[in-house]
Design a protein around this motif. Structure first.
Motif, PDB file in Angstrom:
ATOM      1  N   THR A 191      -1.419  22.501 137.155  1.00  0.00           N
ATOM      2  CA  THR A 191      -2.473  23.082 137.992  1.00  0.00           C
ATOM      3  C   THR A 191      -1.850  23.586 139.282  1.00  0.00           C
ATOM      4  O   THR A 191      -0.710  23.259 139.624  1.00  0.00           O
ATOM      5  CB  THR A 191      -3.550  22.034 138.317  1.00  0.00           C
ATOM      6  N   GLY A 192      -2.648  24.322 140.006  1.00  0.00           N
ATOM      7  CA  GLY A 192      -2.182  24.838 141.273  1.00  0.00           C
ATOM      8  C   GLY A 192      -2.409  23.829 142.380  1.00  0.00           C
ATOM      9  O   GLY A 192      -2.892  22.718 142.178  1.00  0.00           O
ATOM     10  N   LEU A 193      -2.056  24.304 143.605  1.00  0.00           N
ATOM     11  CA  LEU A 193      -2.219  23.460 144.775  1.00  0.00           C
ATOM     12  C   LEU A 193      -3.697  23.343 145.120  1.00  0.00           C
ATOM     13  O   LEU A 193      -4.463  24.289 144.970  1.00  0.00           O
ATOM     14  CB  LEU A 193      -1.447  24.046 145.952  1.00  0.00           C
ATOM     15  N   ALA A 194      -4.089  22.163 145.648  1.00  0.00           N
ATOM     16  CA  ALA A 194      -5.491  21.934 145.995  1.00  0.00           C
ATOM     17  C   ALA A 194      -5.568  20.973 147.157  1.00  0.00           C
ATOM     18  O   ALA A 194      -4.641  20.195 147.413  1.00  0.00           O
ATOM     19  CB  ALA A 194      -6.241  21.364 144.809  1.00  0.00           C
ATOM     20  N   ILE A 195      -6.671  21.087 147.897  1.00  0.00           N
ATOM     21  CA  ILE A 195      -6.982  20.106 148.947  1.00  0.00           C
ATOM     22  C   ILE A 195      -7.835  19.004 148.295  1.00  0.00           C
ATOM     23  O   ILE A 195      -8.867  19.289 147.673  1.00  0.00           O
ATOM     24  CB  ILE A 195      -7.733  20.769 150.106  1.00  0.00           C
TER      25      ILE A 195
ATOM     26  N   ALA B 193     -14.218  31.928 162.316  1.00  0.00           N
ATOM     27  CA  ALA B 193     -12.879  31.329 162.238  1.00  0.00           C
ATOM     28  C   ALA B 193     -11.928  32.252 161.520  1.00  0.00           C
ATOM     29  O   ALA B 193     -10.766  32.370 161.880  1.00  0.00           O
ATOM     30  CB  ALA B 193     -12.976  29.962 161.557  1.00  0.00           C
ATOM     31  N   ALA B 194     -12.458  32.868 160.498  1.00  0.00           N
ATOM     32  CA  ALA B 194     -11.601  33.790 159.735  1.00  0.00           C
ATOM     33  C   ALA B 194     -11.167  34.958 160.598  1.00  0.00           C
ATOM     34  O   ALA B 194     -10.080  35.490 160.428  1.00  0.00           O
ATOM     35  CB  ALA B 194     -12.343  34.297 158.493  1.00  0.00           C
ATOM     36  N   ALA B 195     -12.058  35.289 161.486  1.00  0.00           N
ATOM     37  CA  ALA B 195     -11.704  36.422 162.330  1.00  0.00           C
ATOM     38  C   ALA B 195     -10.755  36.030 163.455  1.00  0.00           C
ATOM     39  O   ALA B 195      -9.949  36.822 163.902  1.00  0.00           O
ATOM     40  CB  ALA B 195     -12.987  37.043 162.922  1.00  0.00           C
ATOM     41  N   GLU B 196     -10.899  34.738 163.931  1.00  0.00           N
ATOM     42  CA  GLU B 196     -10.144  34.322 165.100  1.00  0.00           C
ATOM     43  C   GLU B 196      -8.901  33.516 164.737  1.00  0.00           C
ATOM     44  O   GLU B 196      -7.922  33.524 165.437  1.00  0.00           O
ATOM     45  CB  GLU B 196     -11.047  33.508 166.032  1.00  0.00           C
ATOM     46  N   GLU B 197      -9.061  32.630 163.642  1.00  0.00           N
ATOM     47  CA  GLU B 197      -7.980  31.712 163.321  1.00  0.00           C
ATOM     48  C   GLU B 197      -7.092  32.341 162.248  1.00  0.00           C
ATOM     49  O   GLU B 197      -7.524  33.180 161.451  1.00  0.00           O
ATOM     50  CB  GLU B 197      -8.544  30.387 162.840  1.00  0.00           C
ATOM     51  N   PRO B 198      -5.789  31.903 162.255  1.00  0.00           N
ATOM     52  CA  PRO B 198      -4.878  32.445 161.235  1.00  0.00           C
ATOM     53  C   PRO B 198      -5.274  31.950 159.863  1.00  0.00           C
ATOM     54  O   PRO B 198      -5.810  30.857 159.713  1.00  0.00           O
ATOM     55  CB  PRO B 198      -3.528  31.898 161.688  1.00  0.00           C
ATOM     56  N   ALA B 199      -4.991  32.724 158.866  1.00  0.00           N
ATOM     57  CA  ALA B 199      -5.303  32.354 157.486  1.00  0.00           C
ATOM     58  C   ALA B 199      -4.048  31.801 156.864  1.00  0.00           C
ATOM     59  O   ALA B 199      -3.076  32.528 156.631  1.00  0.00           O
ATOM     60  CB  ALA B 199      -5.814  33.561 156.710  1.00  0.00           C
ATOM     61  N   ILE B 200      -4.060  30.498 156.638  1.00  0.00           N
ATOM     62  CA  ILE B 200      -2.913  29.828 156.019  1.00  0.00           C
ATOM     63  C   ILE B 200      -3.184  29.618 154.534  1.00  0.00           C
ATOM     64  O   ILE B 200      -2.347  29.913 153.690  1.00  0.00           O
ATOM     65  CB  ILE B 200      -2.625  28.503 156.725  1.00  0.00           C
ATOM     66  N   VAL B 201      -4.388  29.042 154.258  1.00  0.00           N
ATOM     67  CA  VAL B 201      -4.785  28.804 152.849  1.00  0.00           C
ATOM     68  C   VAL B 201      -6.142  29.434 152.644  1.00  0.00           C
ATOM     69  O   VAL B 201      -6.897  29.673 153.588  1.00  0.00           O
ATOM     70  CB  VAL B 201      -4.820  27.300 152.528  1.00  0.00           C
ATOM     71  N   LYS B 202      -6.399  29.661 151.384  1.00  0.00           N
ATOM     72  CA  LYS B 202      -7.692  30.244 151.046  1.00  0.00           C
ATOM     73  C   LYS B 202      -8.294  29.437 149.882  1.00  0.00           C
ATOM     74  O   LYS B 202      -7.686  29.328 148.810  1.00  0.00           O
ATOM     75  CB  LYS B 202      -7.536  31.691 150.619  1.00  0.00           C
ATOM     76  N   PRO B 203      -9.514  28.778 150.127  1.00  0.00           N
ATOM     77  CA  PRO B 203     -10.192  28.070 149.029  1.00  0.00           C
ATOM     78  C   PRO B 203     -10.550  29.050 147.921  1.00  0.00           C
ATOM     79  O   PRO B 203     -11.094  30.125 148.197  1.00  0.00           O
ATOM     80  CB  PRO B 203     -11.426  27.485 149.689  1.00  0.00           C
ATOM     81  N   VAL B 204     -10.235  28.677 146.705  1.00  0.00           N
ATOM     82  CA  VAL B 204     -10.451  29.593 145.592  1.00  0.00           C
ATOM     83  C   VAL B 204     -11.947  29.772 145.341  1.00  0.00           C
ATOM     84  O   VAL B 204     -12.405  30.891 145.084  1.00  0.00           O
ATOM     85  CB  VAL B 204      -9.728  29.082 144.346  1.00  0.00           C
TER      86      VAL B 204
ATOM     87  N   ALA C 166     -14.357  11.790 145.161  1.00  0.00           N
ATOM     88  CA  ALA C 166     -13.426  12.818 145.700  1.00  0.00           C
ATOM     89  C   ALA C 166     -13.883  14.200 145.280  1.00  0.00           C
ATOM     90  O   ALA C 166     -14.650  14.357 144.336  1.00  0.00           O
ATOM     91  CB  ALA C 166     -12.002  12.554 145.214  1.00  0.00           C
ATOM     92  N   ALA C 167     -13.406  15.167 146.067  1.00  0.00           N
ATOM     93  CA  ALA C 167     -13.655  16.580 145.743  1.00  0.00           C
ATOM     94  C   ALA C 167     -12.308  17.300 145.770  1.00  0.00           C
ATOM     95  O   ALA C 167     -11.574  17.256 146.774  1.00  0.00           O
ATOM     96  CB  ALA C 167     -14.618  17.190 146.732  1.00  0.00           C
ATOM     97  N   ARG C 168     -11.933  17.928 144.703  1.00  0.00           N
ATOM     98  CA  ARG C 168     -10.647  18.657 144.611  1.00  0.00           C
ATOM     99  C   ARG C 168     -10.935  20.156 144.830  1.00  0.00           C
ATOM    100  O   ARG C 168     -11.646  20.774 144.048  1.00  0.00           O
ATOM    101  CB  ARG C 168     -10.002  18.419 143.260  1.00  0.00           C
ATOM    102  N   ILE C 169     -10.335  20.714 145.889  1.00  0.00           N
ATOM    103  CA  ILE C 169     -10.629  22.097 146.296  1.00  0.00           C
ATOM    104  C   ILE C 169      -9.375  22.941 146.026  1.00  0.00           C
ATOM    105  O   ILE C 169      -8.360  22.824 146.763  1.00  0.00           O
ATOM    106  CB  ILE C 169     -11.007  22.170 147.786  1.00  0.00           C
ATOM    107  N   PRO C 170      -9.394  23.752 144.975  1.00  0.00           N
ATOM    108  CA  PRO C 170      -8.219  24.604 144.699  1.00  0.00           C
ATOM    109  C   PRO C 170      -8.032  25.628 145.832  1.00  0.00           C
ATOM    110  O   PRO C 170      -9.017  26.211 146.332  1.00  0.00           O
ATOM    111  CB  PRO C 170      -8.586  25.270 143.375  1.00  0.00           C
ATOM    112  N   ILE C 171      -6.756  25.837 146.179  1.00  0.00           N
ATOM    113  CA  ILE C 171      -6.459  26.796 147.265  1.00  0.00           C
ATOM    114  C   ILE C 171      -5.274  27.676 146.845  1.00  0.00           C
ATOM    115  O   ILE C 171      -4.505  27.332 145.940  1.00  0.00           O
ATOM    116  CB  ILE C 171      -6.123  26.062 148.570  1.00  0.00           C
ATOM    117  N   THR C 172      -5.202  28.765 147.560  1.00  0.00           N
ATOM    118  CA  THR C 172      -4.023  29.631 147.438  1.00  0.00           C
ATOM    119  C   THR C 172      -3.432  29.818 148.826  1.00  0.00           C
ATOM    120  O   THR C 172      -4.149  29.769 149.850  1.00  0.00           O
ATOM    121  CB  THR C 172      -4.400  30.996 146.840  1.00  0.00           C
TER     122      THR C 172
END
Length: 689
Positions: free
Chosen positions: A95-99, A20-31, A49-55
C-alpha cells in the motif's frame, strides 16, 4: 440542534482548508479528502483508528514529522482524549503512504471528532484538519428475555446462560458491552432475594456479543421480572430490555408428583381401606366368636351346639391365620350362625307352643290336700322345664314329657289313696244321730259322693286333665252338697247348744274343744270330727241332766240336742237364751277347705367383693385391632388433611394479605373443606372430567 452544529462545523473545515491551502505549503495531499470514519483495530483491546491515504506533493521536501495538535468534538470534552489520540505515518505492505490517527481510549463515545495535525518538512509546516466520525452502534431489537431456572431437587439448571446482543449497523463493532439490572427482581409486587449478573463482552467480527449470565440468591417458584440496561462503548444511549426469570420444577418431578399422588390414592383408597376392612373384620370375628360362645353357653341345646361348634372351629382358625378373605369368611360364618340361631328360635317357638297346649295345670285351690301337693309338685316340674325353653328347647320338651308322665303316675297314686280315705270316711261317717234337719240332706249327699268316687277314671286314662276334672267335681260336690249344706250349719247348731249349757253355768269345755277341732278340720276330715262333736255335746247334756235329775235319753237318741239341753236345764221350750255370745271368733270359721298362705322365704343377702381379673385374649386382640384401625384412619386423615392444606396454600397464598382477615379466611376455608377420602376422590374425578 446537533445537525446544525455539524453542518456549520463541516463548512468551517472546508473554508479553513481552502485558506490553509492557499496560505500554507502543500507537503501531503489526502487522497480521499478530509472526512473519515474511525474503525476498530483488530486485537487491540478496544482501539479505534482511521487510516488516511496521502500522496506527497512534487515540491515537497523531505517529510520530517507529523504531530497531532488538537482534538475537538460536539460531545462534552474528556480531558483524557488528548492523551489517548495519536497521529503518525503508516505504510502497509503493498500500500501507499498514509496518515494513521489512532485512539487508545478505553471508551471513545460515538461522535464526530475534529482532529488537527501538523506535517513538518524541513522548515515548512502544513496543518490539516480531519473530520473523524466514531459511528454509533445499533442493536438488533430485543424482545422480553426469558431465563428458565429449572429445579430438579438435586440440582438447578439455568438456560440460556448468556445474553446475546447483535450489532446490526455493521459500521462499528461493539466493545465493552455490559448489562445490569436497574430494578429489583419481583414476583408480582413482592421483591425476592435473587439477583441476575452479566459479565462483560466484546462483539466478534459478526457483531455478536455474548454476555455470561449468572443467577444468585433465592428464587421462589414462579415468574420474577426486572429490567436490564445494556450499554457499550459504541452505543449512543443504553438499551433497556425486560427480563423474566421463570423458576419451576423439572418436568420429571411432574411424573414423581403423579406417582406419589397415585401411591397416596392407592394407599388411602385401597391399602388403608383394606387394612381398615381387615381390622374391622377381625374385630367382627372377635365379636362373633364372643357372641357364638355366649349364645352356646346360654342355649345348651344339642342341635344348636352341633351347628355352631364347627363354626367356632372355623372362626378360631380364621382369627389365628387372618386370611386375605377374612371379611368374606366372617360374613359366611355369620350367615351360618344366623341360620342356626333362626333354627333354634323355631325350636323354642315349637317348645313354647307345646307348653301352652299341654302344660296348663289347674290351681291347687279347690283340690284335696294330697292332690294339691301333686299339682304343686307337677307345676314346679313344669315350671322348671319351661325355664329351659329359651336356652334348651329340646331338653325343655323332654322335661315336659317327664313331668307329664310323673304327674299321671303321682295323680293315680294320690287320687286312689284319697278316694279310699273319702269312701272310708263316708262309710263310717257318724255313730251318733244327727238332728233331723241335717240328717235329711246328709244321706243323699253321702250317696252321691260315693257314686262319683266310684266313677273316677283312675288308671284308665293318660290324660291328667280328665282325672283332675273328675276329682275337682267330686271335691266341689263334697264342699257344696256336704260341707256347706250340712257340716257348716252344724257349727251354729252346736254353738247354740253350748250357749244354753254355758249360760246356766254348766261345764262345756269338752264340747268347746270338740267344736274347735270340728271347725278347724278340713274337707272330709270334718266327718270324723262331727261324730266326736256330737258325742261331746251328748256327754255334756247328759251330765247336766243327771245333775238336775232329768232324763234326756229320748231326745239324744233322736238327735234333738238343743231340746235335750233345755230339758236338762229345766228350761221352758220357748225361753230366750240371754247373754249369748260366740264361742269362737268368726275368723276361725271356714267354708270349704282352709287356705293356708305359703310361708315366706328368707332371702340371703350377698355382699359384692372386689376382684381383679386379667382381660381375656379376645379383649386384648379387640383393643389392639381397634388401635390399628384408629391409626390407619388417623394416617388417612393426616394425608387427606395435608393434601387439603397444600391445596389451601396454593389457592389462598396468592391473595393472602398477611392480616387477621386473611387468617380467618384460611380458617373458614379449612373448616368448610371436606377432608374425607371419598370427598377428595369425588372432587378429583370431577376435576379430571
Amino acid at each position: 440542534m446537533n445537525a446544525c452544529v455539524r453542518v456549520s462545523l463541516v463548512f468551517a473545515l472546508i473554508v479553513c482548508g481552502l485558506g490553509a491551502a492557499a496560505e500554507e505549503p502543500a507537503i501531503v495531499k489526502p487522497v480521499f479528502g478530509l472526512t473519515y470514519t474511525l474503525g476498530a483495530v483488530p486485537n487491540s483491546g478496544g482501539w479505534v483508528a482511521a487510516r488516511i491515504p496521502i500522496t506527497i506533493e512534487k515540491d515537497a521536501k523531505k517529510i520530517i514529522a507529523i504531530e497531532l495538535t488538537n482534538v475537538t468534538t460536539t460531545t462534552p470534552p474528556v480531558s483524557s482524549w488528548a492523551q489517548c489520540v495519536r497521529a503518525g505515518f503508516s505504510q502497509l505492505p503493498g500500500t501507499g503512504l498514509a496518515i494513521l490517527i489512532t485512539s487508545t481510549c478505553a471508551k471513545l463515545a460515538p461522535s464526530v471528532y475534529e482532529v488537527n495535525v501538523a506535517v513538518t518538512s524541513e522548515k515548512q509546516v502544513q496543518r490539516l484538519i480531519f473530520q473523524l466520525t466514531r459511528p454509533a452502534g445499533e442493536l438488533r431489537p430485543l424482545a422480553t428475555q426469558v431465563v428458565n431456572r429449572t429445579d430438579s431437587l438435586f440440582s438447578t439448571e439455568t438456560a440460556p446462560k448468556e445474553l446475546i446482543v447483535v450489532e446490526t449497523s455493521a459500521r462499528t463493532p461493539l466493545t465493552g458491552v455490559s448489562a445490569s439490572r436497574i430494578e429489583n427482581l419481583a414476583i408480582g409486587t413482592d421483591s425476592i432475594g435473587g439477583d441476575v449478573h452479566f459479565g462483560p463482552a466484546n462483539a466478534d467480527e459478526r457483531g455478536v456479543a455474548r454476555l455470561p449470565l449468572t443467577l444468585s440468591g433465592r428464587f421462589p417458584k414462579g415468574v420474577a421480572k426486572t429490567t436490564v440496561m445494556i450499554g457499550a462503548n459504541e452505543l449512543a444511549t443504553p438499551v433497556y430490555v425486560a427480563y423474566e426469570i421463570h423458576t419451576r420444577f423439572h418436568s420429571w418431578l411432574l411424573f414423581l408428583a403423579i406417582f406419589i399422588g397415585l401411591a397416596l390414592g392407592y394407599a388411602t383408597r385401597t391399602l388403608l381401606v383394606r387394612f381398615v376392612e381387615s381390622r374391622t373384620a377381625y374385630i367382627t370375628a372377635l365379636d362373633l366368636r364372643e357372641k357364638i360362645g355366649t349364645e352356646k353357653t346360654s342355649h345348651p341345646d344339642a342341635a344348636f351346639a352341633a351347628a355352631v361348634d364347627p363354626l367356632l372351629v372355623q372362626l378360631n382358625d380364621a382369627i389365628a391365620k387372618r386370611p386375605a378373605d377374612l371379611p368374606a369368611v366372617v360374613k359366611d360364618i355369620g350367615d351360618k350362625f344366623t341360620a342356626a340361631s333362626s333354627a333354634l328360635q323355631e325350636r323354642i317357638k315349637t317348645a313354647r307352643q307345646a307348653f301352652e297346649t299341654s302344660a296348663s295345670l289347674p290351681s291347687p285351690d279347690g283340690f284335696p290336700p294330697a292332690i294339691a301337693e301333686v299339682l304343686k309338685k307337677a307345676q314346679q316340674a313344669i315350671d322348671d322345664a319351661r325355664a329351659l325353653v329359651d336356652s334348651n328347647p329340646a331338653e325343655a320338651q323332654k322335661a315336659l314329657a317327664q313331668a307329664t308322665t310323673q304327674l299321671q303316675r303321682d295323680l293315680d297314686d294320690s287320687a286312689g289313696t284319697w278316694r279310699a280315705n273319702v269312701l272310708a270316711a263316708l262309710d263310717n261317717a257318724i255313730q251318733n244321730p244327727l238332728p233331723a234337719k241335717f240328717d235329711e240332706p246328709f244321706k243323699p249327699a253321702i250317696s252321691a259322693l260315693k257314686t262319683a268316687l266310684d266313677q273316677l277314671p283312675l288308671g284308665q286314662s293318660k290324660d291328667a286333665a280328665t282325672v283332675l276334672s273328675a276329682i275337682y267335681k267330686v271335691q266341689f260336690d263334697l264342699r257344696h252338697n256336704l260341707v256347706e249344706r250340712v257340716l257348716v250349719p252344724i257349727e251354729d247348731y252346736a254353738q247354740s247348744v253350748i250357749k244354753v249349757l254355758k249360760n246356766k253355768g254348766e261345764p262345756v269345755a269338752t264340747s268347746e274343744g270338740a267344736l274347735q277341732a270340728y271347725i278347724t278340720a278340713e274337707g272330709i276330715a270334718r266327718l270324723a270330727q262331727l261324730d266326736a262333736l256330737l258325742g261331746a255335746l251328748a256327754a255334756d247334756i247328759k251330765a247336766a241332766a243327771d245333775k238336775n235329775g232329768v232324763n234326756v235319753a229320748a231326745d239324744l237318741a233322736a238327735g234333738r240336742y238343743l231340746e235335750a239341753a233345755r230339758t236338762a236345764l229345766k228350761m221352758p221350750p220357748n225361753a230366750v237364751i240371754g247373754g249369748a255370745h260366740e264361742v269362737f271368733p268368726a275368723s276361725l270359721k271356714t267354708i270349704g277347705e282352709a287356705l293356708i298362705a305359703p310361708p315366706l322365704q328368707l332371702m340371703q343377702k350377698t355382699f359384692p367383693h372386689l376382684s381383679f381379673t386379667l382381660p381375656s385374649m379376645e379383649t386384648m386382640a379387640r383393643a389392639r385391632s381397634l388401635w390399628e384401625i384408629g391409626a390407619a384412619k388417623f394416617a388417612s386423615f393426616v394425608m387427606s388433611a395435608i393434601g387439603i392444606a397444600f391445596a389451601g396454600l396454593l389457592v389462598l397464598l396468592p391473595t393472602f394479605d398477611g392480616t387477621w382477615r386473611g387468617l380467618l379466611t384460611a380458617l373458614f376455608w379449612g373448616y368448610a373443606g371436606d377432608i374425607s377420602v371419598d370427598a377428595l376422590t369425588a372432587a378429583a374425578k370431577k376435576y379430571r372430567t
